[in-house]
Design a protein around this motif. Structure first.
Motif, PDB file in Angstrom:
ATOM      1  N   MET A   1       0.583  -1.473   0.140  1.00  0.00           N
ATOM      2  CA  MET A   1       0.198  -0.404  -0.584  1.00  0.00           C
ATOM      3  C   MET A   1       1.193   1.240  -0.123  1.00  0.00           C
ATOM      4  O   MET A   1       1.730   1.133   0.221  1.00  0.00           O
ATOM      5  CB  MET A   1      -1.201  -0.246   1.778  1.00  0.00           C
ATOM      6  N   ASP A   2       0.481   2.589  -0.844  1.00  0.00           N
ATOM      7  CA  ASP A   2       0.954   3.302  -0.749  1.00  0.00           C
ATOM      8  C   ASP A   2       0.840   4.599   0.207  1.00  0.00           C
ATOM      9  O   ASP A   2      -0.477   4.497   0.503  1.00  0.00           O
ATOM     10  CB  ASP A   2       0.679   4.145  -1.881  1.00  0.00           C
ATOM     11  N   VAL A   3       1.901   4.732   1.372  1.00  0.00           N
ATOM     12  CA  VAL A   3       1.723   5.711   2.476  1.00  0.00           C
ATOM     13  C   VAL A   3       1.216   6.949   2.181  1.00  0.00           C
ATOM     14  O   VAL A   3       0.119   7.674   2.781  1.00  0.00           O
ATOM     15  CB  VAL A   3       2.391   5.826   3.342  1.00  0.00           C
ATOM     16  N   ILE A   4       1.844   7.943   1.015  1.00  0.00           N
ATOM     17  CA  ILE A   4       1.915   8.766   0.301  1.00  0.00           C
ATOM     18  C   ILE A   4       1.874   8.299  -1.507  1.00  0.00           C
ATOM     19  O   ILE A   4       2.606   7.494  -1.810  1.00  0.00           O
ATOM     20  CB  ILE A   4       2.704   9.501   0.514  1.00  0.00           C
ATOM     21  N   LYS A   5       0.788   8.853  -1.157  1.00  0.00           N
ATOM     22  CA  LYS A   5       0.406   9.030  -3.009  1.00  0.00           C
ATOM     23  C   LYS A   5      -0.115  10.570  -3.573  1.00  0.00           C
ATOM     24  O   LYS A   5      -1.743  10.751  -3.449  1.00  0.00           O
ATOM     25  CB  LYS A   5      -0.688   8.301  -3.508  1.00  0.00           C
ATOM     26  N   THR A   6       0.463  11.403  -4.185  1.00  0.00           N
ATOM     27  CA  THR A   6      -0.380  12.558  -4.558  1.00  0.00           C
ATOM     28  C   THR A   6       0.074  12.522  -6.015  1.00  0.00           C
ATOM     29  O   THR A   6       0.388  11.228  -6.805  1.00  0.00           O
ATOM     30  CB  THR A   6       1.702  13.147  -4.478  1.00  0.00           C
TER      31      THR A   6
END
Lengths: 302, 247
Positions: A1-6
């Motif tokens: 899972m991506d903790v940060i995704k911009t």
């Protein structure tokens, strides 16, 4: 899972793009090295991740939630250190942490724990204005750790430190994900530093994300290459292609990825027997610095 | 949440002048009054008898100018200390990276400034009563006593809201301090300017009783108006502060 995704994260100052269309993906449990020359947009990006400034365009998702909508909830699980250290100089280290602790509502014993992690226990009762820059920076990290964050955001944590201080902070950062089960994003303008602690790397230049992958992919690029000096280079490339060897043309030279001695010998023999003049066979090792400069184009201006 | 912010601020103000300032200002006013009267005691007693005044009147005449100067000075310094605690160590970005609302921070800083200023007014009330008793006064004209101590500090709320806003917005505290000092001029000229009575600097002056005229009741209408105006300035200041990006 991506903790940060911009996605398409963009910030304009006037007509200037400080950050342009940046899509960051930070994986859970990783140390993400956010690399770029000074003024590339690292701090602007990080400030947007914390909601300190608003994006002109695009969005930030942290822990799978939209930052614009769930800012408070997200921030309660983040520890951060943004560029220059923040501190109350007239207070002691302990009192600085106490002010933050009361704001965050964490138990008092946590202060002793974080002081211990950053090894400031002995200096806890000294006023912070007497601290060295390295100590202030460590106090900043201690503050960031108070809430036992799931995500730690460190913007240039080693900026302005001496080599010993840099190493100390680096070792500290490396131990955190394992011991405390957190994800870290750490920015720097020094490749060497990122190389020694990160497992994922994003490179930003002039506001644009020009590389994002695991550190191994970046290291792969630094494998040595074979440079061949030959007359009639273009013809030689075509000839080698017929023989089943792939070579790139770089100026007057041919460049090949493989440097296996047997292969080099074969290629040399093939070229010479075909009547080419081979005047140089060279193994060129590229440092990460070279790749960094190549990617960012900073070298051109020097 | 608000209680957390208050508890946190408490730590930050350690070892600052913030705790002494609300004590020093009324103390200076009382000492100056006492010196004024005791150093020329005979002249004053003579004059009081001549004009059939009470021993309260010399206090009112002298306090008028002292309070006129003291309130803008105190408010400017208190709000500046409260704001500068954050400016001097680049703390804004750190605070707003924590799960804290800007509204709570702003209102909390306003509350600290206001409460400390009002405490100052209360201390002055006690001091003036003591001084009056020391001078042998037997009656207590409360409209004057409060009008020259507690009330002007209460009517300083618009000034507090304005100075706090300036102090929080400008990193360089020379700007709010300069504006605060120039404001003393407006306080003096306020009544002569068009719309001057609506300036944040003029409310506390308006509640000061005129030393020569009779005053029947306390000017609660002006105090009430000043508090409403104060909250309006607070709101406008917050709306501006909320949008500010701290880098």
């Amino acid at each position: 899972m991506d903790v940060i995704k911009t996605s398409h994260l963009t910030r304009k100052y006037g007509k200037q793009y400080a950050v342009n269309n940046v899509n960051l993906n930070v994986k859970e449990g990783s140390i993400y090295g956010f690399l770029g020359p000074n003024g590339a947009g690292k701090s602007t990006t990080i400030r947007m991740l914390l909601g300190l400034i608003k994006p002109t365009k695009g969005s930030v998702k942290i822990f799978g939630k939209d930052l614009a909508k769930h800012r408070m909830e997200i921030l309660s699980k983040i520890g951060s250190l943004v560029e220059t250290p923040s501190y109350y100089g007239h207070l002691t280290g302990y009192e600085n942490l106490e002010a933050a602790r009361r704001l965050l509502g964490v138990p008092e014993k946590r202060i002793a724990e974080v002081l211990n992690i950053v090894r400031l226990t002995k200096a806890a009762d000294k006023k912070v204005k007497q601290y060295s820059l390295g100590m202030k920076q460590r106090l900043g990290i201690a503050t960031a750790l108070l809430v036992q964050p799931k995500l730690l955001i460190l913007d240039e944590p080693t900026n302005g430190l001496d080599p010993a201080g840099i190493q100390e902070i680096r070792e500290l950062i490396k131990t955190l994900p394992k011991q405390h089960n957190m994800t870290i994003i750490v920015s720097s303008h020094l490749l060497g530093e990122i190389e020694q602690m990160a497992d994922q790397v994003g490179i930003i230049n002039k506001g644009e994300l020009i590389f994002q992958d695991s550190i191994n992919v970046l290291k792969e690029k630094s494998k040595p290459a074979l440079h061949i000096g030959v007359d009639q280079a273009e013809k030689a490339v075509a000839f080698l292609k017929e023989q089943g060897y792939y070579a790139k043309l770089a100026g007057t030279r041919l460049v090949m990825e493989d440097t296996d001695p047997e292969l080099v010998g074969k290629i040399n023999y093939a070229l010479v027997s075909e009547g080419f003049w081979v005047y140089r066979l060279e193994e060129v090792k590229r440092s990460l610095e070279d790749i960094f400069i190549e990617l960012t184009g900073v070298g051109e201006s020097v | 949440m608000m209680s957390k912010v208050i508890a946190s601020e408490m730590v930050k103000y350690k070892r600052t002048w913030l705790w002494l300032l609300p004590l020093i200002i009324p103390f200076i006013i009382i000492i100056a009054n006492a010196l004024n009267i005791f150093l020329r005691f005979d002249t004053i007693v003579q004059q009081v008898e001549q004009d059939s005044m009470t021993m309260w009147d010399p206090i009112w005449i002298f306090s008028f100018f002292l309070i006129l100067l003291a309130i803008p000075l105190e408010v400017t310094l208190i709000t500046s200390i409260i704001a500068n605690v954050e400016h001097q160590g680049n703390s804004w970005k750190s605070i707003f990276s924590m799960p804290v609302s800007r509204f709570h921070i702003y209102v909390n800083k306003f509350a600290w400034s206001t409460v400390l200023t009002i405490i100052s007014g209360f201390i002055l009330t006690v001091g003036i009563v003591c001084l009056g008793m020391l001078l042998g006064n037997e009656s207590f004209p409360w409209t004057y006593i409060l009008g020259f101590s507690f009330l002007p500090f209460l009517a300083a709320v618009p000034l507090i809201a304005l100075q706090l806003w300036l102090a929080l917005i400008f990193q360089n505290q020379a700007i709010p301090i300069t504006i605060g000092s120039l404001g003393i001029l407006l306080a003096i000229l306020g009544s002569q300017l068009p719309l001057g009575r609506w300036l944040p600097w003029s409310f506390y002056v308006q509640v000061l009783p005129s030393p020569n005229k009779e005053m029947a009741s306390l000017p609660w209408d002006i105090v009430g108006t000043s508090i409403i105006i104060g909250f309006m300035i607070l709101l406008v200041g917050f709306i501006h502060f909320r949008k500010k990006e701290f880098v």
